[in-house]
Design a protein around this motif. Structure first.
Motif, PDB file in Angstrom:
ATOM      1  N   UNK A 230       0.607  -1.090  -0.247  1.00 15.71           N
ATOM      2  CA  UNK A 230      -0.258  -0.308   0.076  1.00 15.71           C
ATOM      3  C   UNK A 230       0.911   1.020   0.138  1.00 15.71           C
ATOM      4  N   UNK A 231       1.948   1.449   0.812  1.00 12.36           N
ATOM      5  CA  UNK A 231       2.659   2.622   1.255  1.00 12.36           C
ATOM      6  C   UNK A 231       3.048   2.630   0.154  1.00 12.36           C
ATOM      7  N   UNK A 232       3.948   1.540  -1.142  1.00 11.29           N
ATOM      8  CA  UNK A 232       4.552   1.801  -2.284  1.00 11.29           C
ATOM      9  C   UNK A 232       4.122   2.354  -3.702  1.00 11.29           C
ATOM     10  N   UNK A 233       2.760   1.450  -3.582  1.00 12.03           N
ATOM     11  CA  UNK A 233       1.266   2.121  -4.337  1.00 12.03           C
ATOM     12  C   UNK A 233       1.349   3.796  -4.256  1.00 12.03           C
ATOM     13  N   UNK A 234       0.817   3.900  -2.841  1.00 12.11           N
ATOM     14  CA  UNK A 234       0.776   5.511  -2.262  1.00 12.11           C
ATOM     15  C   UNK A 234       1.780   6.476  -2.927  1.00 12.11           C
ATOM     16  N   UNK A 235       3.158   5.849  -2.567  1.00  9.24           N
ATOM     17  CA  UNK A 235       4.468   6.787  -3.158  1.00  9.24           C
ATOM     18  C   UNK A 235       4.203   7.531  -4.372  1.00  9.24           C
ATOM     19  N   UNK A 236       3.980   5.983  -5.098  1.00 11.90           N
ATOM     20  CA  UNK A 236       4.092   6.013  -6.806  1.00 11.90           C
ATOM     21  C   UNK A 236       3.212   6.431  -7.862  1.00 11.90           C
ATOM     22  N   UNK A 237       2.102   6.477  -7.247  1.00 11.04           N
ATOM     23  CA  UNK A 237       1.096   6.668  -8.193  1.00 11.04           C
ATOM     24  C   UNK A 237       0.723   8.401  -9.033  1.00 11.04           C
ATOM     25  N   UNK A 238       1.297   9.318  -8.402  1.00 14.17           N
ATOM     26  CA  UNK A 238       1.682  10.396  -8.653  1.00 14.17           C
ATOM     27  C   UNK A 238       2.244  10.159  -9.879  1.00 14.17           C
ATOM     28  N   UNK A 239       3.138   9.938 -10.333  1.00 19.95           N
ATOM     29  CA  UNK A 239       4.637   9.922 -10.919  1.00 19.95           C
ATOM     30  C   UNK A 239       3.960   8.898 -12.178  1.00 19.95           C
ATOM     31  N   UNK A 240       2.336   7.973 -12.251  1.00 18.44           N
ATOM     32  CA  UNK A 240       2.234   7.172 -13.569  1.00 18.44           C
ATOM     33  C   UNK A 240       1.499   7.736 -14.286  1.00 18.44           C
ATOM     34  N   UNK A 241       0.977   7.696 -15.461  1.00 18.85           N
ATOM     35  CA  UNK A 241       0.335   8.486 -16.739  1.00 18.85           C
ATOM     36  C   UNK A 241      -0.496   7.633 -17.103  1.00 18.85           C
ATOM     37  N   UNK A 242      -1.568   8.509 -17.751  1.00 21.79           N
ATOM     38  CA  UNK A 242      -2.343   7.677 -18.774  1.00 21.79           C
ATOM     39  C   UNK A 242      -1.332   6.403 -19.170  1.00 21.79           C
ATOM     40  N   UNK A 243      -2.541   5.095 -19.517  1.00 21.83           N
ATOM     41  CA  UNK A 243      -2.397   4.104 -20.012  1.00 21.83           C
ATOM     42  C   UNK A 243      -0.938   3.462 -19.141  1.00 21.83           C
ATOM     43  N   UNK A 244      -1.014   3.637 -18.060  1.00 20.26           N
ATOM     44  CA  UNK A 244       0.144   2.552 -16.920  1.00 20.26           C
ATOM     45  C   UNK A 244      -0.387   1.281 -16.822  1.00 20.26           C
ATOM     46  N   UNK A 245      -0.119   0.696 -15.627  1.00 17.13           N
ATOM     47  CA  UNK A 245      -0.035  -0.672 -15.085  1.00 17.13           C
ATOM     48  C   UNK A 245      -0.198  -0.865 -13.704  1.00 17.13           C
ATOM     49  N   UNK A 246      -1.128  -0.957 -13.265  1.00 17.12           N
ATOM     50  CA  UNK A 246      -0.160  -2.049 -11.451  1.00 17.12           C
ATOM     51  C   UNK A 246      -0.873  -3.279 -11.794  1.00 17.12           C
ATOM     52  N   UNK A 247       0.135  -4.156 -11.241  1.00 15.58           N
ATOM     53  CA  UNK A 247       0.008  -5.406 -11.002  1.00 15.58           C
ATOM     54  C   UNK A 247       0.577  -6.192  -9.547  1.00 15.58           C
TER      55      UNK A 247
END
Length: 261
Positions: A114-131
Motif C-alpha cells: 500500500x505504501x509503495x503504491x501510494x508513493x508511486x501513483x503520482x508518477x504514473x501517467x495514462x495507460x499505465x499498469x499496476x499488477x
C-alpha cells in the motif's frame, strides 16, 4: 524517463516479470528492481537488456523505502508499470507462529504494498499498469494459513477498489491470484509439508502464470487466474459457505500433517 518498478525481483514471480518484460518494451528506459538480496538483483540485471537500477529494501521495515522515494522525487520518472510481487507466507496454527512472522506478513504483504503504491501513483501517467500479486488464498479464510490468506484478501480487495478510483486516469490495476507456483515460496512457507499432494498436484510453472498475468493486464482485466483448477476454486468460494470450505481445508491440512509425522 519511463520506468518499470518491480518488487520481489530477486526470485520467483518478480524475477520472471523482469525477464518477460525485458524482451519487447522498447519505450521503457529502466527497470527499478527492489528486493532484500542485492546479489540476486545484480545477477538478474546482467541477464537483462534494459538498464537496471537496484534498490536494497527490506519491506518489512518501515524505513526501507526512503532511498526509493527520494529517487522518485529527484528523477521524477514516468512509471509505466508498478509490479508488487514482494511477499511471503508462513503455514501453521496462528498461536504457534513466530511473532515476527505474523507481523512481518502483514507489513510486507499489506502495508508495504500500500505504501509503495501510494508513493508511486503520482508518477504514473495514462495507460499505465499496476499488477499486484495476491493468491488463490485470497478467496476464502484458510485455517493453518490464516494470516497469509487474510493478507492476500486485503490485496485483492484493495486492488479492486483502487482500480475503480483511478480508472479515470487511465491507470489499470490487475490482481494475480495463482495457486501453487514452482517458486521458492513453499521453501519459506512450510518446509515440512511442501510436498503435500494437493500442492504438488496443482503446481504450475511460474513462466505461465506471469505470461497470463501480462496478457490480462494488457487487456485491462481486474483479476488474473491461471488454470482451470484455480478458476474452479474461485467459483467454489462464491457458491459454497466459507464455514464449509474452511472445514474441508482444515481436514486436508490435518491429513497432510499426519502423512509427514
Amino acid at each position: 524517463m519511463r520506468i518499470i518498478i518491480i518488487t520481489g525481483a530477486s526470485s520467483g514471480m518478480g524475477r520472471e516479470f523482469a525477464r518477460q518484460l525485458d524482451g519487447y518494451l522498447e519505450h521503457i528506459d529502466e527497470f527499478w528492481l527492489i528486493a532484500r538480496r542485492t546479489d540476486r538483483l545484480h545477477e538478474l540485471a546482467k541477464e537483462l537488456k534494459k538498464d537496471c537500477r537496484i534498490f536494497q529494501c527490506d519491506l518489512s521495515q518501515r524505513s526501507s523505502m526512503v532511498e526509493l522515494i527520494q529517487e522518485l522525487e529527484t528523477k521524477k520518472p514516468k512509471v509505466k508499470m508498478l509490479i508488487n510481487c514482494a511477499g511471503y507466507g508462513k503455514t501453521g496454527k496462528f498461536e504457534k507462529l513466530n511473532y515476527q512472522d505474523v507481523t512481518g506478513m502483514i507489513d510486507v504483504n499489506c502495508r508495504a504494498l500500500s505504501a509503495l503504491t501510494y508513493s508511486v501513483l503520482s508518477y504514473m501517467c495514462s495507460n499505465s499498469r499496476i499488477i499486484n500479486l495476491a493468491s488463490v488464498a485470497a478467496f476464502m479464510p484458510q485455517p493453518e494459513f490464516s494470516v497469509y490468506a487474510a493478507s492476500k484478501s486485503y490485496v485483492l480487495s484493495f486492488s479492486r477498489a483502487l482500480r475503480k478510483e483511478i480508472d479515470d486516469r487511465g491507470i489499470w490495476v490487475t490482481t494475480i491470484c495463482p495457486g501453487p507456483v514452482n517458486t521458492e515460496f513453499f521453501d519459506v512457507a512450510d518446509k515440512k509439508n511442501k510436498e503435500s499432494w494437493y500442492k504438488s498436484k496443482f503446481m504450475v510453472r511460474c513462466e505461465d502464470v506471469v505470461n497470463r498475468a501480462l496478457y490480462d493486464s494488457l487487456k485491462k482485466r481486474d483479476i488474473s487466474i491461471y488454470g482451470i483448477p484455480m478458476k474452479c476454486m474461485y467459483v467454489l468460494s462464491k457458491v459454497f459457505p466459507h464455514r464449509i470450505l474452511t472445514k474441508i481445508i482444515h481436514k486436508l491440512n490435518m491429513y497432510n500433517s499426519d502423512e509427514n509425522v
